[in-house]
Scaffold this active site. Structure first.
Site, PDB file in Angstrom:
ATOM      1  CB  CYS A 241     -36.796   3.251 -11.453  1.00  0.00           C
ATOM      2  SG  CYS A 241     -35.577   2.952  -9.929  1.00  0.00           S
TER       3      CYS A 241
ATOM      4  CG  HIS B  66     -31.773   1.362 -13.582  1.00  0.00           C
ATOM      5  ND1 HIS B  66     -32.444   2.004 -14.340  1.00  0.00           N
ATOM      6  CD2 HIS B  66     -31.888   1.316 -11.999  1.00  0.00           C
ATOM      7  CE1 HIS B  66     -33.328   2.645 -13.398  1.00  0.00           C
ATOM      8  NE2 HIS B  66     -32.921   1.764 -12.333  1.00  0.00           N
ATOM      9  CD  GLU B  67     -30.583  -2.177 -10.695  1.00  0.00           C
ATOM     10  OE1 GLU B  67     -30.885  -1.580  -9.406  1.00  0.00           O
ATOM     11  OE2 GLU B  67     -32.053  -2.222 -10.809  1.00  0.00           O
TER      12      GLU B  67
ATOM     13  CG  HIS C 159     -29.938   2.609  -7.827  1.00  0.00           C
ATOM     14  ND1 HIS C 159     -31.150   3.204  -8.009  1.00  0.00           N
ATOM     15  CD2 HIS C 159     -31.131   1.988  -8.778  1.00  0.00           C
ATOM     16  CE1 HIS C 159     -32.646   3.733  -8.368  1.00  0.00           C
ATOM     17  NE2 HIS C 159     -31.948   2.312  -8.867  1.00  0.00           N
TER      18      HIS C 159
HETATM   19 NI    NI Z   1     -33.821   1.770 -10.279  1.00  0.00          NI
END
Ligand code: NI
Length: 178
Positions: free
Chosen positions: A101, A143-144, A147
């Protein structure tokens, strides 16, 4: 344009926030933010980046998959802006693979993710999109998406043995290629 990317710990006030839904997608502010995300993602050589990583607590991220030395098997895609996303279904078929990341530099971790997901989101042209992703793209999306919920991949690493440095990771990848 600045390349400043929020870093874990230092910038936890923004990275750990829950991002807000976006209302006026066609507005200049939002279109400029999307351009900045695309630019930063490209310059930082990321496969994706989420708005909180450039200090904007909004539900937008970029997916920009392409093969590179870190992810030689990544598929090629035209970068896409994902706005107000929802994961509407995810498989109970999981897969563990390496993630990194831009907000967690020099560390790689093995993360368990659903192999297949069904999602909805709005694109930058205010069109509603439904999509199904598998494998690498499913992982990237998850993953995004995390966030936007204030979650970093490191939170999902199950064991310390599953964390390695970027340098160690490159050795692992070299062995895989050979
Ligand atoms: Ni990331």
């Amino acid at each position: 344009m600045t390349l400043s990317i929020a870093q874990m710990k230092t910038d936890d006030d923004i990275l750990r926030n829950i991002a807000k839904p976006v209302q006026n997608i066609s507005s200049e502010d939002i279109q400029n933010l999307i351009d900045r995300l695309m630019f930063t993602c490209e310059k930082a050589k990321g496969m994706g980046i989420a708005a909180p990583q450039i200090f904007q607590s909004k539900q937008i991220f970029i997916m920009s998959s392409h093969p590179n030395e870190r992810y030689p098997d990544a598929p090629v895609m035209v970068p896409v802006a994902v706005i107000n996303p929802k994961i509407i279904w995810q498989s109970h078929d999981f897969e563990k693979d390496w993630e990194g990341c831009l907000s967690v530099p020099d560390i790689r971790g093995l993360v368990l993710r659903s192999r297949t997901i069904n999602v909805t989101y709005t694109n930058r042209y205010d069109e509603k999109i439904e999509a199904e992703y598998h494998g690498f793209l499913a992982r990237l999306f998850q993953h995004e998406y995390d966030h936007l919920k204030g979650i970093l991949f490191i939170d999902k690493v199950l064991s310390e043995a599953d964390i390695i440095t970027e340098k160690e990771y490159q050795n692992v990848m070299m062995k895989r290629i050979i």
